[in-house]
Design an enzyme around this catalytic site. Structure first.
Site, short mmCIF file in Angstrom:
data_model
loop_
_atom_site.label_atom_id
_atom_site.label_comp_id
_atom_site.label_asym_id
_atom_site.label_seq_id
_atom_site.Cartn_x
_atom_site.Cartn_y
_atom_site.Cartn_z
CB CYS A 160 -0.89 0.02 1.36
SG CYS A 160 -2.01 -1.55 1.06
CG HIS A 286 -2.83 4.40 5.14
ND1 HIS A 286 -2.76 4.31 3.81
CD2 HIS A 286 -2.86 3.14 5.76
CE1 HIS A 286 -2.82 2.85 3.43
NE2 HIS A 286 -2.70 2.18 4.57
CG HIS A 320 -6.57 0.72 0.77
ND1 HIS A 320 -5.63 1.32 0.09
CD2 HIS A 320 -5.82 0.08 2.06
CE1 HIS A 320 -4.61 1.16 0.89
NE2 HIS A 320 -4.72 0.36 1.65
#
Lengths: 390, 265
Positions: A160, A286, A320
């Site tokens: 990520c 995030h 995400h």
């Protein structure tokens, strides 16, 4: 003293569940409209995803055998980047323009479909090419061919943080006088394996994710990406000022509970930018919507900033996007500076009182001169990016 | 002088080749490869928890990293690391695909360790390295990309950097047998000329260059490993040979580096 200098962000393109161009994405963010919806796979569990709805271009015939959904999203992004790219190509020699991209999935969706064919028929489809469709380097090849950049290139794959780390690499390469400009960013696509994997970790929400909410249940996965052209100098409204990286050295799939690595990445980004926490006007978190991630990030932000700075997660809009998230959210940080407003942190209400940060649940107008964007990943990989008004 | 022309120092090298062990053992054996029944890389410096879950590739990358760091004498807790691999944890990914289509439960740890940055994460956890590590891929130009990334890190942070490149073969179902290759991981530790660590060799590049530069004679199975050219570079260092080293054995963009050996490793 930092050995790197700020870079001009002279162009960017973005594509995700909200849309495939700046104005469409901006409109959705302003209206608080989520792009999350039903998953395009049969799955034995409930979840929602952020799927790109844009009509994607076919690759040119010489690149046809490299065709994957990832490559087609990349082609869309390069096309959208072209006016800025053309200026960069005129300004710098092609071999002085690097291409540093990120992905966590690479062509996993193509491999997944090909493997299903293999299981059912005993052979792969005729048009499946493992080397050209599965590998991480395939994205690099396609973008280099489409963009005309001929400088050094590689693909970062750190889950990520994959598309945030290229921003750091570009700053270093330009500071070291290895290139003068770079195309940076990344793309990930949805696949059943990723969704099933996050489900196995107990990290997937069965409804749209709610980062920083006390009712959050986990992640919603999305797809998409963003590319940015960064240059040693040039006309730009926003500069890339600093990138900080760190390792948690704690756990392969869980964050440090106090957010130590996250805080270290933010500190390093500020140090590289040559500014203090007081100089940051807003944070793109995030903010995935898992219990542990949001709590750890909240603690890290609170301990470093110590004041109610606005912290927004945009995962409720796009999902995400994993290896695409760092670049997409660096663009969102730039948008806040350019437009003078922050989107609402979608899904954040009711806020979790255990997370000691200020999370706006409405659009917030203001002057944002310097915005920080966080990306954290498996293996304790942390990246923070600082962008500022030029 | 551009950043690519500045001289860097190679202060440590490492090698993990099943059946051989490490770089010194490989030199001692005169480049011959492993025994007929190659052993699994030990992964000895990984913590017990990580080692149990680590693939052969992650173990090999960890072993090569450790040998290079120990030879250089740099601090494993602070050194930066660039892990390079063209295929990443492809065999772990195929296990996940099998689980997916057989509708078996996917193992959470299998999923978490199916990514190319698995070695980067496990090594940072095991060494308690809170600097930063990264994982890069660029097919047959992975070694060149990793060295370029390391050069950027070194010139802007002035901290030593370990470059570790390795690959294990593509799963048999995906490539024909004559394209499969043997597991290999190789490492070099880089620092700057003013740093206090031992200078085994001086390095310039990567730069693009024409011309054929033969690598170390190896079996076809090992020579097909996309990361084999870092072994060619390490061979120059441990055998005391100066000269240009090709970084792709003809399959990539044509990057080479120039090595000037100070003293054999």
């Amino acid at each position: 003293m930092s050995l790197v200098s700020p870079l001009s962000i002279t162009a960017y393109s973005v594509c995700n569940a909200l849309g495939g161009d700046r104005s469409t994405v901006l409109q959705a963010l302003f209206e608080g409209r989520s792009g999350l919806g039903a998953a395009p796979f049969d799955l034995p569990f409930a979840t929602v995803v952020g799927r790109v709805q844009e009509t994607l271009p076919d690759l040119p015939i010489p690149l046809a055998s490299w065709t994957t959904r990832q490559a087609r999203i990349a082609a869309h992004l390069v096309t959208r980047l072209e006016p800025g790219l053309a200026r960069a190509r005129e300004r710098w020699r092609p071999h002085r323009i690097g291409v540093i991209l990120g992905t966590s999935t690479a062509g996993a969706d193509a491999t997944e479909q090909a493997y299903r064919h293999f299981v059912e028929h005993g052979s792969f489809p005729d048009d499946y090419d493992f080397k050209r469709q599965h590998t991480y380097g395939a994205l690099l090849h396609v973008v280099k061919e489409l963009s005309g950049a001929r400088g050094p290139g590689w693909v970062v794959s750190t889950t990520c943080t994959s598309s945030a780390k290229p921003l750091a690499s570009a700053m270093r390469l330009i500071a070291a006088d290895i290139v003068d400009a770079a195309i940076v960013g990344g793309v990930d696509t949805l696949c059943a394996m990723t969704l099933t994997g996050f489900h196995s970790l107990g990290a997937l929400s069965d409804r749209p994710c709610q980062p920083f909410s006390r009712e959050r249940k986990g992640i919603s996965i999305g797809e998409g990406g963003a590319f940015l052209v960064v240059e040693r100098s040039g006309d730009a409204r926003v500069l890339l000022e600093g990138v900080g990286e760190s390792s948690d050295a704690y756990h392969i799939s869980a964050p440090h509970p106090e957010g130590q690595g996250a805080r270290m990445a933010m500190e390093r980004a500020l140090a590289q930018a040559g500014c203090t926490p007081e100089a940051i006007d807003a944070i793109n978190a995030h903010g995935t919507g898992t219990t542990l991630n949001d709590l750890a990030e909240g603690k890290a932000i609170s301990s470093l900033f110590g004041r109610p700075i606005p912290v927004v997660s945009t995962k409720g809009y796009t999902g995400h996007t994993l290896g695409g998230a760092g670049a997409i959210e660096a663009v969102f940080a730039a948008l806040a500076i350019e437009e003078g407003w922050l989107p609402a942190s979608l899904g954040a209400g009711p806020l979790d009182p255990k997370i000691p940060i200020h999370v706006p649940t409405q659009v917030t107008q203001g002057t944002y001169r310097r915005v920080l964007s966080n990306s954290f990943a498996f293996g304790g990989s942390n990246v923070s990016v600082v962008v500022r008004a030029s | 002088m551009t950043g690519i022309e500045r001289e860097l120092i190679i202060c440590g090298v490492g090698l993990s080749l099943p059946g051989v062990g490490n770089a010194k053992a490989w030199l001692h054996r005169g480049h011959t490869e492993g025994s007929e029944s190659p052993s699994m890389p030990s992964g000895h410096s990984l913590d017990k928890h990580s080692r149990r879950r680590a693939s052969p590739l992650t173990r090999a990358l960890s072993d090569a990293f450790t040998e290079a760091v120990e030879q250089a004498g740099v601090d494993a807790k602070t050194v930066h690391a660039v892990f390079g691999s063209a295929l990443g944890e492809a065999s772990t990914m195929v296990k996940l695909l099998d689980q997916l289509w057989k509708e078996e439960d996917m193992t959470p740890m299998g999923f978490a360790t199916s990514v190319p940055s698995t070695a980067s994460g496990m090594v940072s956890i095991s060494t308690q390295n809170r600097g930063f590590t990264t994982a890069v891929c660029a097919d047959y130009d992975t070694v060149a990309g990793a060295l370029m990334e390391a050069r950027g890190i070194l010139l802007t942070t002035e901290n030593p950097v370990v470059v570790v490149c390795g690959d294990e073969t593509s799963p048999a179902r995906f490539v024909p047998d004559d394209e499969s290759f043997d597991l290999l991981a190789t490492a070099v530790c880089l620092c700057l000329p003013h740093h206090p660590w031992p200078a085994l060799a001086r390095l310039r590049g990567p730069r693009i260059a024409d011309g054929d530069l033969p690598g170390v004679p190896l079996s076809d199975r090992l020579a097909r490993n996309p990361q084999v050219c870092l072994l060619d570079l390490v061979a120059h260092v441990i055998e005391g040979r100066s000269g240009a080293v090709r970084l792709d054995r003809g399959a990539g963009a044509g990057y080479v580096v120039d090595v000037r050996v100070s003293r054999p490793a």
